[in-house]
Design an enzyme around this catalytic site. Structure first.
Site, PDB file in Angstrom:
ATOM      1  N   CYS A 136       0.831  -1.206   0.000  1.00 26.08           N
ATOM      2  CA  CYS A 136       0.000   0.000   0.000  1.00 26.08           C
ATOM      3  C   CYS A 136       0.860   1.249   0.000  1.00 26.08           C
ATOM      4  O   CYS A 136       1.442   1.612   1.026  1.00 26.08           O
ATOM      5  CB  CYS A 136      -0.912  -0.013   1.222  1.00 26.08           C
ATOM      6  SG  CYS A 136      -1.857   1.511   1.422  1.00 26.08           S
ATOM      7  N   CYS A 139      -0.414   4.099   2.246  1.00 25.02           N
ATOM      8  CA  CYS A 139      -0.176   3.879   3.679  1.00 25.02           C
ATOM      9  C   CYS A 139       1.288   4.121   4.059  1.00 25.02           C
ATOM     10  O   CYS A 139       1.567   4.646   5.121  1.00 25.02           O
ATOM     11  CB  CYS A 139      -0.505   2.441   4.068  1.00 25.02           C
ATOM     12  SG  CYS A 139      -2.029   1.805   3.411  1.00 25.02           S
ATOM     13  N   ASP A 140       2.209   3.704   3.206  1.00 21.75           N
ATOM     14  CA  ASP A 140       3.607   3.607   3.648  1.00 21.75           C
ATOM     15  C   ASP A 140       4.604   4.493   2.907  1.00 21.75           C
ATOM     16  O   ASP A 140       5.785   4.505   3.258  1.00 21.75           O
ATOM     17  CB  ASP A 140       4.066   2.140   3.534  1.00 21.75           C
ATOM     18  CG  ASP A 140       3.257   1.230   4.450  1.00 21.75           C
ATOM     19  OD1 ASP A 140       2.830   1.717   5.510  1.00 21.75           O
ATOM     20  OD2 ASP A 140       3.045   0.057   4.098  1.00 21.75           O
TER      21      ASP A 140
END
Ligand code: NAP
Length: 316
Positions: A136, A139-140
């Site tokens: 993701c 997300c990261d």
């Protein structure tokens, strides 16, 4: 069994398909329950940009669009619980779903459990998930500000997410097992023009290594079989690997209970499965285009079909 506690429609999964089904079912005044295991929005909730959902124009992200879906479900009154379904009995006239937190009974079930990111399956991948390996970008990506990252895959997701990562990382290298991308031409063109992007063709990740975090990986040339090791820059000591090589349907729970092909549930144009009163929608079904717009459409059709089924098979 107390008929009071029996739902008309229980929907498994709170992604675009499940949310759309809950909206339609709620609006049709069906006694509806939406069961989601963790977080609404499904896979699209981890996508940064949405360009191709009709009406979603500039500045629309996966989470912002899904928030609107969710608000609309709430407005039309479907019950909602967070639970993980661990077993299902779908044969009888009343369906029984067993969750970690309780049992649910319903006249119809809509399976909209979706799909999950496919892993590479190489040594080190599991061990380093969350420690350099990610599925993701939204997300990261910020963990890799000014570091190097590698993206595995050659489809729309890999190329789009790689370009998103160039906003954070110093350099983004796409690792693809062939020498041509699968991604749409328009997306490819943007990627080839991006000065922060480079490409490692005919390459597959064989092993991921490090101490605590990812700091090296073994790459196999898919044509010659030659193995090479990619090491982290000495000053960095680490790099990121983002994997976007497709998705697997989350259909394990329904194996042997609902007809499938290659683990995708078979549903007809009315989203009916082979089991009476059981419908399926979204990425979990066999279909040719897996997008938010098609998932939402499936959900709408499934809820409407479930409503018709109830009218035909149950008396008030
Ligand atoms: P995809 O289109 O199935 O592409 C998967 C990519 O990963 C392919 O390039 C494939 O290589 C590669 N791959 C598969 N298994 C692999 C393995 N074991 N090891 C290494 N590489 C592997 O998946 P996706 O990109 O996630 O897209 C899924 C669907 O969503 C597609 O229909 C796509 O069009 C759609 N989508 C659309 C958009 C958009 O329109 N903006 C954005 C994202 C996704 P090969 O090419 O060699 O098969």
């Amino acid at each position: 069994m107390d008929m009071q506690n029996i739902y008309d429609i229980v929907i498994i999964g709170g992604g675009p398909a499940g949310l759309a089904a809950a909206l339609y079912a709620g609006r049709a005044r069906m006694k509806t329950l939406l069961i989601e295991k963790a977080k609404y929005g499904g896979q699209i909730a981890i996508t940064n940009e949405i360009e191709n959902y009709p009406g979603a124009v500039e500045e629309e992200s996966g989470p912002s669009l899904m928030k609107k879906f969710e608000e609309q479900v709430i407005k039309f009154g479907a019950d909602r619980v967070f639970d993980t379904i661990v077993d299902v009995e779908l044969e009888g006239k009343i369906k029984h779903l067993k969750g970690n937190n309780g049992d649910y009974y319903s006249k119809t079930v809509i399976i909209a459990a979706g799909a999950s990111p496919r892993p590479i399956g190489c040594p080190g991948e599991k061990e380093f998930t969350g420690k350099g390996v990610s599925y993701c970008a939204t997300c990261d990506a910020n963990f890799f500000e000014d570091f190097e990252v590698y993206v595995v895959g050659g489809g729309d997701s890999a190329v789009e997410e790689a370009m998103y990562l160039t906003k954070f990382a110093r350099k983004v290298t796409l690792i693809h097992r062939r020498d041509t991308l699968r991604a749409a031409q328009s997306i490819q063109e943007k990627a080839f023009k991006n000065p922060k992007m480079s490409f490692m063709w005919n390459s597959a990740v064989e092993e991921i290594k490090g101490e605590g975090v990812v700091s090296s990986m073994v790459i196999r040339n898919t044509v010659t079989g030659e193995l090479t090791t990619v090491e982290a820059d000495e000053d960095d000591g680490l790099f990121g690997i983002f994997v976007f090589i497709g998705f697997d349907p989350k259909s394990e729970l329904f194996e042997g209970k609902v007809a499938m092909e290659n683990r995708y549930i078979l549903a007809d144009a009315d989203m009916k499965t082979n089991v009476p009163g059981v419908f399926a929608a979204g990425d979990i079904i066999k279909k040719s285009l897996r997008q938010v717009v098609t998932a939402a459409a499936d959900g709408a059709v499934a809820a409407t079909s479930a409503q018709k089924y109830i009218e035909e098979h149950f008396e008030d």
